[in-house]
Write a protein that holds these residues in place. Structure first.
Motif, PDB file in Angstrom:
ATOM      1  N   VAL A 388       0.838  -1.206   0.000  1.00 46.31           N
ATOM      2  CA  VAL A 388       0.000   0.000   0.000  1.00 46.31           C
ATOM      3  C   VAL A 388       0.869   1.251   0.000  1.00 46.31           C
ATOM      4  N   GLU A 389       1.912   1.254   0.815  1.00 45.26           N
ATOM      5  CA  GLU A 389       2.809   2.406   0.903  1.00 45.26           C
ATOM      6  C   GLU A 389       3.494   2.678  -0.439  1.00 45.26           C
ATOM      7  N   VAL A 390       3.997   1.604  -1.054  1.00 44.72           N
ATOM      8  CA  VAL A 390       4.656   1.745  -2.352  1.00 44.72           C
ATOM      9  C   VAL A 390       3.668   2.216  -3.422  1.00 44.72           C
ATOM     10  N   TYR A 391       2.471   1.630  -3.399  1.00 45.87           N
ATOM     11  CA  TYR A 391       1.438   1.978  -4.377  1.00 45.87           C
ATOM     12  C   TYR A 391       1.140   3.479  -4.337  1.00 45.87           C
ATOM     13  N   LYS A 392       0.972   4.009  -3.144  1.00 46.16           N
ATOM     14  CA  LYS A 392       0.637   5.427  -3.008  1.00 46.16           C
ATOM     15  C   LYS A 392       1.771   6.315  -3.520  1.00 46.16           C
TER      16      LYS A 392
END
Length: 490
Positions: A388-392
């Motif tokens: 999720v962190e990377v996606y954002k």
């Protein structure tokens, strides 16, 4: 008392054990039956023994005990073989309940010292554990569980020479394999239909036969059965000399009946040969379809994936056909597009966070990560926050990037709960495309990521190797996606 205990240990550690010293204690010279009868240990002289370390709370023990009972019953007529139950149960009620089903002897539950002192000299590190001794008290093997499972009563008298003889016969059988050596046993020369009719194994000679290992309680097996039934029916309609023989690994007759709904043949429920064939073909996964050629030789160790993916086109399952399918697969990969991966029949969309249907066509030109995951999977739940962190971070810089969640959850509520914490797209729960995507990308474990480039071609199937990396390391890998090269080349 201490001196007596030391003498017992010394006796156990000798090459040949004295049964009385081994099994008795200072105030007991007998063993017990499940009806309370006492049997003098002296009566065991001249007999071969099996020391059975087991417990009612142990699942593998409960599954193995019926096998041992069957072998014991067969050998009881010889009058020179006895089994001694050495319980690891934690209370007498559990001991009595478990022992009540056993036809052999036991060390009394009350003699915990006698039971415990046998663990170390006989290398009992786990249960079930079966030590086999000859009539002189010599240890024949401490791998009795494996021997009983593999050879049953045929392994008697369980000497190294007998076991080697059986192994040699097995090797010879493999070299001279035929449909009869595979399916015929000493007590049975037939297979059965779903209505119980007997079909001689000889009628399968000259045919291509699929040996189908299945378990109705295992969902992938249940799902595959429907696909195999379709292929089977089409081949029979076309007049092909093809047959399926189901080898059920179910534990009870009811489960066997549920898995035997298709129009093919099977070994009888709980037939002794079922587990033997699982070992013979080195079964490692379900479903498995071993293909036996018309000459009785093995054509393919497991054609299940090919049948699932290619259907009737995979017939006749020869090496030449599989080489042809491999070339077709390569050609398909070369022309792969996002639509060819994600569109199937009328299913041409994925879900957005608001529940809206997002057309697959609207995602063309983007780099896509297919995220195979599930709420019940602890490694998945641990990894998802990093993704999720990377996606954002990526989405802030480049909108031509997307993740699609492909769920292995077991119910809608688990899917909804897990997906609620994800900011990306998803296939609907229980979507039919999930199975085909898992097969296509050979997903055998989760969490797993597959990267697709803007053209829809697979960038790499190795993205899953980043599972143990931190969010920062993942972020550093992401530029490689944008360059449309393998993550592994970073």
């Amino acid at each position: 008392m201490a001196e007596s205990s030391n003498n017992v240990v010394e006796t156990i550690n000798r090459d040949c054990h004295d049964f009385k010293s081994l099994l008795s204690s200072s105030d007991r010279d007998f063993l017990v039956r499940n009806n309370g009868d006492q049997v003098k240990i002296d009566s065991l002289k001249g007999k071969k023994l099996g020391l059975y370390f087991s417990a009612s709370w142990c699942g593998p023990c409960r599954r193995f005990t019926p096998n041992l009972i069957e072998v014991y019953t067969e050998l009881s007529t010889k009058g020179d073989f006895e089994v001694i139950f050495v319980s690891a149960d934690e209370d007498e009620e559990s001991f009595n309940g478990y022992f009540s089903k056993m036809p052999w002897l036991a060390i009394p539950f009350s003699d915990s010292e006698a039971r415990k002192r046998l663990d170390e000299p006989f290398s009992v590190k786990g249960i079930p554990h079966l030590v086999l001794l000859d009539e002189n008290g010599k240890v024949l093997t401490e791998e009795g569980v494996e021997i009983i499972r593999e050879y049953g009563e045929e392994g008697y008298p369980f000497t190294p020479e007998k076991i080697q003889e059986l192994k040699d016969l097995e090797e010879k059988a493999k070299k001279e394999q035929s449909i009869k050596t595979i399916l015929v046993s000493r007590s049975r020369d037939f297979v059965v239909t779903s209505d119980g009719s007997k079909v001689p194994v000889s009628e399968l000679e000259g045919k291509t036969v699929g040996i189908y290992f299945s378990a109705s309680s295992f969902k992938p097996s249940a799902d595959f059965t429907q696909k195999l039934a379709e292929v089977y029916s089409k081949l029979k309609e076309n007049g092909e000399k093809f047959e399926v023989v189901m080898i059920s690994l179910d534990d009870d007759d009811e489960s066997f009946k549920q898995s035997f709904g298709a129009p093919w043949l099977a070994l009888p429920s709980k037939d002794k040969s079922c587990e033997k064939l699982a070992r013979y073909f080195e079964l490692s996964t379900l479903p498995t379809v071993v293909i036996i050629g018309p000459d009785g030789k093995t054509l393919h160790p497991n054609a299940a994936d090919a049948i699932d993916e290619h259907g009737i086109v995979a017939y006749p399952f020869t090496p030449e056909k599989f080489a042809e399918l491999k070339e077709i697969e390569k050609a398909s990969e070369a022309t792969q597009t996002l639509e060819s991966v994600l569109v199937s029949g009328g299913l041409d969309f994925v879900l957005g966070k608001d529940g809206a249907k997002v057309k697959v066509a609207d995602l063309v030109g983007k780099t896509i990560l297919l995220y195979f995951s599930a709420h019940w999977c602890p490694p998945c739940r641990a990894f998802t926050p990093s993704l999720v962190e990377v996606y954002k971070k990526i989405k802030e810089k480049d909108d031509a990037f997307e993740v699609i969640f492909i769920s292995s959850d077991r119910d809608q509520s688990s899917f909804d709960d897990y997906y609620s914490g994800m900011p990306w797209l998803a296939l609907p729960f229980n979507d039919a495309r999930k199975s085909s995507l898992s097969r296509k990308f050979k997903v055998q474990g989760i969490p797993m990521l597959i990267a697709l480039g803007p053209t829809g071609k697979t960038i790499t199937k190795e993205v899953g190797s980043v599972m143990g990396r931190s969010a920062l390391e993942l972020h550093e890998l992401c530029p490689c996606i944008h360059q449309h090269t393998s993550w592994l080349s970073c």
